[in-house]
Design a protein around this motif. Structure first.
Motif, PDB file in Angstrom:
ATOM      1  N   GLN A 110       0.837  -1.052   0.106  1.00 52.30           N
ATOM      2  CA  GLN A 110       0.086  -0.049   0.055  1.00 52.30           C
ATOM      3  C   GLN A 110       1.068   1.319  -0.136  1.00 52.30           C
ATOM      4  OE1 GLN A 110      -3.290   0.454   0.157  1.00 52.30           O
ATOM      5  NE2 GLN A 110      -3.922   2.238   1.407  1.00 52.30           N
ATOM      6  N   THR A 123     -12.473  -1.977   4.239  1.00 52.60           N
ATOM      7  CA  THR A 123     -11.305  -1.395   4.025  1.00 52.60           C
ATOM      8  C   THR A 123      -9.953  -1.969   3.103  1.00 52.60           C
ATOM      9  OG1 THR A 123     -10.321  -2.746   6.183  1.00 52.60           O
ATOM     10  CG2 THR A 123     -11.757  -0.649   6.248  1.00 52.60           C
ATOM     11  N   LEU A 124     -10.446  -3.424   2.686  1.00 51.42           N
ATOM     12  CA  LEU A 124      -9.686  -4.216   1.753  1.00 51.42           C
ATOM     13  C   LEU A 124     -10.551  -4.969   0.785  1.00 51.42           C
ATOM     14  CD1 LEU A 124      -6.855  -4.346   0.640  1.00 51.42           C
ATOM     15  CD2 LEU A 124      -6.420  -6.234   2.070  1.00 51.42           C
ATOM     16  N   GLY A 153      -7.947  -1.104  -3.768  1.00 52.66           N
ATOM     17  CA  GLY A 153      -8.478  -0.885  -2.775  1.00 52.66           C
ATOM     18  C   GLY A 153      -9.449   0.194  -2.649  1.00 52.66           C
ATOM     19  N   GLN A 178      -0.463   4.869   8.172  1.00 56.38           N
ATOM     20  CA  GLN A 178       0.723   4.245   8.839  1.00 56.38           C
ATOM     21  C   GLN A 178       1.882   5.309   8.797  1.00 56.38           C
ATOM     22  OE1 GLN A 178       1.419  -0.025   7.512  1.00 56.38           O
ATOM     23  NE2 GLN A 178      -0.453   0.209   6.248  1.00 56.38           N
ATOM     24  N   LYS A 230      -5.475  -3.357  12.467  1.00 54.67           N
ATOM     25  CA  LYS A 230      -6.021  -3.920  11.161  1.00 54.67           C
ATOM     26  C   LYS A 230      -5.938  -2.652  10.146  1.00 54.67           C
ATOM     27  CE  LYS A 230      -9.806  -6.293   9.094  1.00 54.67           C
ATOM     28  NZ  LYS A 230     -11.071  -6.919   9.313  1.00 54.67           N
ATOM     29  N   ASN A 231      -4.662  -2.520   9.507  1.00 50.39           N
ATOM     30  CA  ASN A 231      -4.510  -1.282   8.704  1.00 50.39           C
ATOM     31  C   ASN A 231      -5.374  -1.226   7.500  1.00 50.39           C
ATOM     32  OD1 ASN A 231      -2.440   0.432   9.932  1.00 50.39           O
ATOM     33  ND2 ASN A 231      -1.170  -1.351   9.674  1.00 50.39           N
ATOM     34  N   LEU A 232      -5.827  -0.069   7.000  1.00 46.03           N
ATOM     35  CA  LEU A 232      -6.623   0.230   6.021  1.00 46.03           C
ATOM     36  C   LEU A 232      -5.999  -0.045   4.682  1.00 46.03           C
ATOM     37  CD1 LEU A 232      -8.547   3.427   7.044  1.00 46.03           C
ATOM     38  CD2 LEU A 232      -8.779   1.060   7.737  1.00 46.03           C
ATOM     39  N   GLY A 233      -6.683  -0.477   3.768  1.00 46.90           N
ATOM     40  CA  GLY A 233      -6.171  -1.002   2.431  1.00 46.90           C
ATOM     41  C   GLY A 233      -6.625   0.017   1.333  1.00 46.90           C
ATOM     42  N   THR A 234      -6.892   1.084   1.750  1.00 48.96           N
ATOM     43  CA  THR A 234      -7.599   1.989   1.032  1.00 48.96           C
ATOM     44  C   THR A 234      -7.021   3.603   1.299  1.00 48.96           C
ATOM     45  OG1 THR A 234      -9.498   3.284   0.103  1.00 48.96           O
ATOM     46  CG2 THR A 234      -9.707   2.051   2.225  1.00 48.96           C
ATOM     47  N   PHE A 235      -6.970   4.379   0.638  1.00 45.66           N
ATOM     48  CA  PHE A 235      -7.012   5.959   0.657  1.00 45.66           C
ATOM     49  C   PHE A 235      -7.980   6.627   0.465  1.00 45.66           C
ATOM     50  CE2 PHE A 235      -2.575   4.381  -0.800  1.00 45.66           C
ATOM     51  CZ  PHE A 235      -1.774   4.990   0.295  1.00 45.66           C
TER      52      PHE A 235
END
Lengths: 159, 339
Positions: free
Chosen positions: A79, A112-113, A159, B133, B250-255
């Motif tokens: 990411q 979120t994913l 994403g 992050q 649980k980090n985000l996989g999107t911006f």
């Protein structure tokens, strides 16, 4: 009306800052260089995780690693200049499918994913991992899966 | 509101309300300049880290938070104005009231912030601030769009209003508190002299707060004065041998800013709708983030317990065989090549 001008000016300012950030550089898109590094990311995020069975996309943008002694599978995707990890239990995904070109498409119930495409370009390998991800028995009508690293194939995280 | 007289301690209440500037608005150009300066500093020295999409999302969240504040802040102001009629005292605008309000507001901020990490209803709004992050000045501006909705701001402010501090003074010291909290979102500064680190919240202390390392979870909730954490047992110092990993567990996989803003609300609603009892539904809202009836997800307390168990296993293993390395079941290992 004044507040609208303020907000528009703010939008212009933050876009300019992000553009300046992009123009100046100083960051690099990260990649997963080995299964060891993928497992290390999973272990750091999940406190404990170990695996000796996994696959890394050749472009280094995604990896899957089966949990040793368990049925769960760790997912690592890049990411930007960071990584995002998930631990997927059997049946947790909405679906895992294989495209005709051999890409593995993971669709999660996690907004979120939500979707990750791993372009393995190998239908047999992709189908094997798809089966494991959804908790189904592995395909039986195929020859044993190769255990060498995949070649020049790509993966993409959406994403 | 308590009656104002011109005698005794309440004489201060007769001091006319000053015309206070909107210091937060004035600070915004400074924020922008400092973010740009830190981007350049990071590029030159490598000591700070920015990623353009992350930067844009953080700044966009800040802009949205301001817009939400303009739209919804009036509701909070009306409520607090109404509440002020029940104030126990009429403290007024005396000089001593300013530092008192600042310290008491910071004390209230500590508890509200601690609640923001321990109660999912408040976490759903606060998680936005932790969802990057990266740890840089743009992260400071990554703020919630739904803070007013959670009533957290009202919870912080109500007791100061009930004590009798003027609303304008409360708003002003709250703005000062927020401005103070901007600058320490940086990796460019390692540590200050010990006497500063002992009293004030600093980049080092707040880096710990933004970290997901099990040793650092649920620590350093302070706004301005780190003494609250020291007093109430939540202080954890930054260790040079334990580099911070920033983000959420649980980090985000999107911006995508909309996903960033509402993902935890979405998850909470989905959990409540799937709850098997009213008690579970209530706990999905008010219990710590990660709580589930069957323990299938992890709260920070569970993560810390798992980490302690792993550390204990390492210690026991080393005690049994000092020449041995880390036991296999607590380490990251990957023995075979990828399929």
């Amino acid at each position: 009306m004044f507040a609208v001008y303020i907000l528009l000016a703010s939008l212009a300012a933050i876009t300019s800052l992000a553009a300046a950030n992009a123009a100046l550089g100083g960051w690099t898109r990260t990649r997963i260089n080995s299964l060891e590094s993928a497992v290390a990311e999973l272990a750091a995020d999940l406190v404990t995780f170990e695996s000796d069975d996994g696959v890394v996309a050749p472009d280094g943008r995604a990896a899957l690693a089966a949990e040793r002694g368990g049925a769960r599978i760790g997912l690592v995707v890049t990411q930007g200049d960071r990584y995002v990890t998930r631990l997927i239990a059997p049946g947790e995904l909405a679906k895992a499918t294989v495209t005709p070109s051999g890409d593995l498409v993971i669709t999660a119930r996690d907004i979120t994913l939500p979707r990750v495409t791993i372009a393995l370009k190998n239908a047999q390998t992709a189908q094997s991992w798809a089966s494991r991800l959804i908790g189904a028995p592995p395909p039986t009508n195929t020859t044993p899966i190769e255990t060498t690293p995949t070649g020049e194939l790509g993966a993409q995280a959406n994403g | 509101m308590a009656e104002t007289t011109t005698e005794g301690p309440v004489e201060n209440a007769a001091i006319a309300a000053p015309d206070l500037p909107d210091i937060l608005m004035w600070a915004i150009p400074g924020f922008i300049i400092l973010v740009l300066a830190e981007i350049i500093y990071g590029r030159v020295t490598g000591k700070t880290s920015y990623e353009p999409r992350d930067t844009f999302t953080s700044l966009f969240m800040g802009t949205g938070s301001n817009a939400a504040g303009i739209l919804l802040g009036g509701i909070a102001f009306l409520y607090l104005s109404w509440l002020s009629q029940f104030a126990l005292f009429d403290i007024g605008w005396a000089w001593w009231a300013w530092p008192a309000a600042f310290v008491l507001d910071d004390f209230a901020y500590y508890w509200a912030h601690r609640g923001g990490h321990r109660i999912r209803w408040w976490w759903a709004a606060h998680v936005i601030h932790h969802s990057s992050q990266h740890y840089n000045l743009s992260t400071a501006l990554r703020q919630t769009w739904t803070g007013v909705f959670t009533l957290q701001f009202i919870a912080i402010s109500s007791w100061l209003v009930l004590m009798g501090f003027p609303l304008g003074m409360i708003a002003f010291v709250k703005a000062m508190n927020l401005i103070y909290q901007f600058w320490f979102h940086t990796e460019a500064i390692r540590r200050f002299p010990p006497w500063i680190e002992a009293v004030m919240n600093t980049p080092s202390h707040h880096r710990v707060h933004h970290s997901t390392n099990p040793e650092y979870l649920d620590a350093n909730y302070a706004g301005v004065f780190i003494v609250w954490d020291r007093m109430f047992g939540t202080f954890v110092p930054e260790r040079d041998d334990e580099p911070c990993r920033y983000g959420i567990v649980k980090n985000l996989g999107t911006f995508n800013p909309v996903t960033v803003a509402f993902h935890e609300w979405f998850g909470m609603v989905r959990d409540v709708l799937s709850a098997r009892s009213i008690g579970d539904a209530v706990r999905f809202v008010l219990a710590p983030p990660g709580w589930t009836p069957d323990g299938s997800r992890e709260t920070t307390a569970m993560i810390k317990a798992k980490h302690r168990a792993a550390q204990a296993a390492i210690t026991a293993h080393e005690a049994a065989d000092p020449s041995a390395g880390t036991p296999a079941n607590t380490s990251a290992s990957a023995a075979s090549p990828a399929e």
